[in-house]
Design a protein around this motif. Structure first.
Motif, PDB file in Angstrom:
ATOM      1  N   TYR A  50     -29.813 -18.518  19.413  1.00  0.00           N
ATOM      2  CA  TYR A  50     -29.492 -19.978  19.925  1.00  0.00           C
ATOM      3  C   TYR A  50     -28.056 -19.983  20.372  1.00  0.00           C
ATOM      4  O   TYR A  50     -27.830 -20.425  21.478  1.00  0.00           O
ATOM      5  N   ASP A  51     -27.302 -19.725  19.453  1.00  0.00           N
ATOM      6  CA  ASP A  51     -25.752 -19.790  19.824  1.00  0.00           C
ATOM      7  C   ASP A  51     -25.336 -18.709  21.106  1.00  0.00           C
ATOM      8  O   ASP A  51     -24.358 -19.317  21.568  1.00  0.00           O
ATOM      9  N   LYS A  52     -25.931 -17.722  20.987  1.00  0.00           N
ATOM     10  CA  LYS A  52     -25.411 -16.549  21.825  1.00  0.00           C
ATOM     11  C   LYS A  52     -26.031 -16.941  23.440  1.00  0.00           C
ATOM     12  O   LYS A  52     -25.280 -16.664  24.280  1.00  0.00           O
ATOM     13  N   LEU A  53     -27.117 -17.582  23.621  1.00  0.00           N
ATOM     14  CA  LEU A  53     -27.724 -17.972  24.838  1.00  0.00           C
ATOM     15  C   LEU A  53     -27.295 -19.117  25.323  1.00  0.00           C
ATOM     16  O   LEU A  53     -26.930 -20.161  24.559  1.00  0.00           O
ATOM     17  N   SER A  54     -26.985 -19.180  26.556  1.00  0.00           N
ATOM     18  CA  SER A  54     -26.518 -20.407  27.243  1.00  0.00           C
ATOM     19  C   SER A  54     -27.534 -20.444  28.670  1.00  0.00           C
ATOM     20  O   SER A  54     -28.093 -19.738  28.966  1.00  0.00           O
ATOM     21  N   VAL A  55     -27.372 -22.048  28.915  1.00  0.00           N
ATOM     22  CA  VAL A  55     -28.398 -21.991  30.405  1.00  0.00           C
ATOM     23  C   VAL A  55     -27.923 -21.191  31.411  1.00  0.00           C
ATOM     24  O   VAL A  55     -26.567 -21.146  31.703  1.00  0.00           O
ATOM     25  N   GLY A  56     -28.710 -20.762  32.072  1.00  0.00           N
ATOM     26  CA  GLY A  56     -28.673 -19.885  33.314  1.00  0.00           C
ATOM     27  C   GLY A  56     -28.388 -18.327  33.128  1.00  0.00           C
ATOM     28  O   GLY A  56     -28.501 -17.718  33.955  1.00  0.00           O
ATOM     29  N   ASP A  57     -28.538 -18.079  31.637  1.00  0.00           N
ATOM     30  CA  ASP A  57     -28.548 -16.681  31.387  1.00  0.00           C
ATOM     31  C   ASP A  57     -29.660 -15.869  31.652  1.00  0.00           C
ATOM     32  O   ASP A  57     -30.580 -16.263  31.726  1.00  0.00           O
ATOM     33  N   LYS A  58     -29.656 -14.685  32.230  1.00  0.00           N
ATOM     34  CA  LYS A  58     -30.867 -13.866  32.360  1.00  0.00           C
ATOM     35  C   LYS A  58     -31.108 -12.911  31.235  1.00  0.00           C
ATOM     36  O   LYS A  58     -30.295 -12.418  30.529  1.00  0.00           O
ATOM     37  N   VAL A  59     -32.454 -13.007  30.881  1.00  0.00           N
ATOM     38  CA  VAL A  59     -33.028 -12.336  29.781  1.00  0.00           C
ATOM     39  C   VAL A  59     -34.221 -11.453  29.999  1.00  0.00           C
ATOM     40  O   VAL A  59     -34.937 -11.850  31.168  1.00  0.00           O
ATOM     41  N   ILE A  60     -34.737 -10.620  29.084  1.00  0.00           N
ATOM     42  CA  ILE A  60     -35.761  -9.551  29.310  1.00  0.00           C
ATOM     43  C   ILE A  60     -36.631 -10.061  28.123  1.00  0.00           C
ATOM     44  O   ILE A  60     -36.369  -9.829  27.201  1.00  0.00           O
ATOM     45  N   LEU A  61     -37.877 -10.549  28.391  1.00  0.00           N
ATOM     46  CA  LEU A  61     -38.782 -10.878  27.359  1.00  0.00           C
ATOM     47  C   LEU A  61     -40.039  -9.975  27.206  1.00  0.00           C
ATOM     48  O   LEU A  61     -40.282  -9.376  28.392  1.00  0.00           O
ATOM     49  N   PHE A  62     -40.006  -9.048  26.130  1.00  0.00           N
ATOM     50  CA  PHE A  62     -40.980  -8.078  25.937  1.00  0.00           C
ATOM     51  C   PHE A  62     -42.290  -8.890  25.164  1.00  0.00           C
ATOM     52  O   PHE A  62     -42.255  -9.165  24.095  1.00  0.00           O
ATOM     53  N   ALA A  63     -43.530  -8.343  25.518  1.00  0.00           N
ATOM     54  CA  ALA A  63     -44.531  -8.876  25.433  1.00  0.00           C
ATOM     55  C   ALA A  63     -45.494  -7.560  25.183  1.00  0.00           C
ATOM     56  O   ALA A  63     -45.463  -6.497  25.785  1.00  0.00           O
ATOM     57  N   PRO A  64     -46.462  -7.486  24.180  1.00  0.00           N
ATOM     58  CA  PRO A  64     -47.621  -6.386  24.085  1.00  0.00           C
ATOM     59  C   PRO A  64     -48.254  -6.237  25.377  1.00  0.00           C
ATOM     60  O   PRO A  64     -48.500  -7.180  26.084  1.00  0.00           O
ATOM     61  N   LYS A  65     -48.763  -4.926  25.587  1.00  0.00           N
ATOM     62  CA  LYS A  65     -49.617  -4.694  26.752  1.00  0.00           C
ATOM     63  C   LYS A  65     -50.818  -5.768  26.713  1.00  0.00           C
ATOM     64  O   LYS A  65     -51.546  -6.139  27.548  1.00  0.00           O
ATOM     65  N   GLN A  66     -51.531  -5.910  25.361  1.00  0.00           N
ATOM     66  CA  GLN A  66     -52.825  -6.803  25.317  1.00  0.00           C
ATOM     67  C   GLN A  66     -52.370  -8.024  24.478  1.00  0.00           C
ATOM     68  O   GLN A  66     -52.375  -7.982  23.194  1.00  0.00           O
TER      69      GLN A  66
END
Length: 84
Positions: A50-66
């Motif tokens: 939470y402290d590391k991220l700021s508004v406007g940052d680009k991130v990659i979210l990983f979800a399982p295939k199913q």
């Protein structure tokens, strides 16, 4: 069963997202809850992320295939954080 197999064997799909907002909820009973609102939805994160991220940052979210629940998040600094 498919969700557990995908999580166990590491079959993940990456979704790019932007951080839109950060929220903190405090309560006497449950403590603090940190949430990050992205273009892909709202996720609960730990205090360090939470402290590391700021508004406007680009991130990659990983979800399982199913499944739809996110397993991990990677910042532009190539740091991976596992989500609970």
């Amino acid at each position: 069963m498919r969700y557990n197999n995908a999580k166990l064997y590491g079959y993940k799909i990456g979704h790019t997202a932007l951080v839109e907002d950060k929220l903190t909820f405090t309560s006497n009973r449950s403590g603090n809850v940190n949430r990050v609102v992205t273009t892909r939805g709202t996720i609960n994160v730990n205090t360090l992320l939470y402290d590391k991220l700021s508004v406007g940052d680009k991130v990659i979210l990983f979800a399982p295939k199913q499944g739809k629940r996110y397993l991990s998040l990677i910042t532009l600094d190539k740091e991976e954080f596992h989500l609970g």
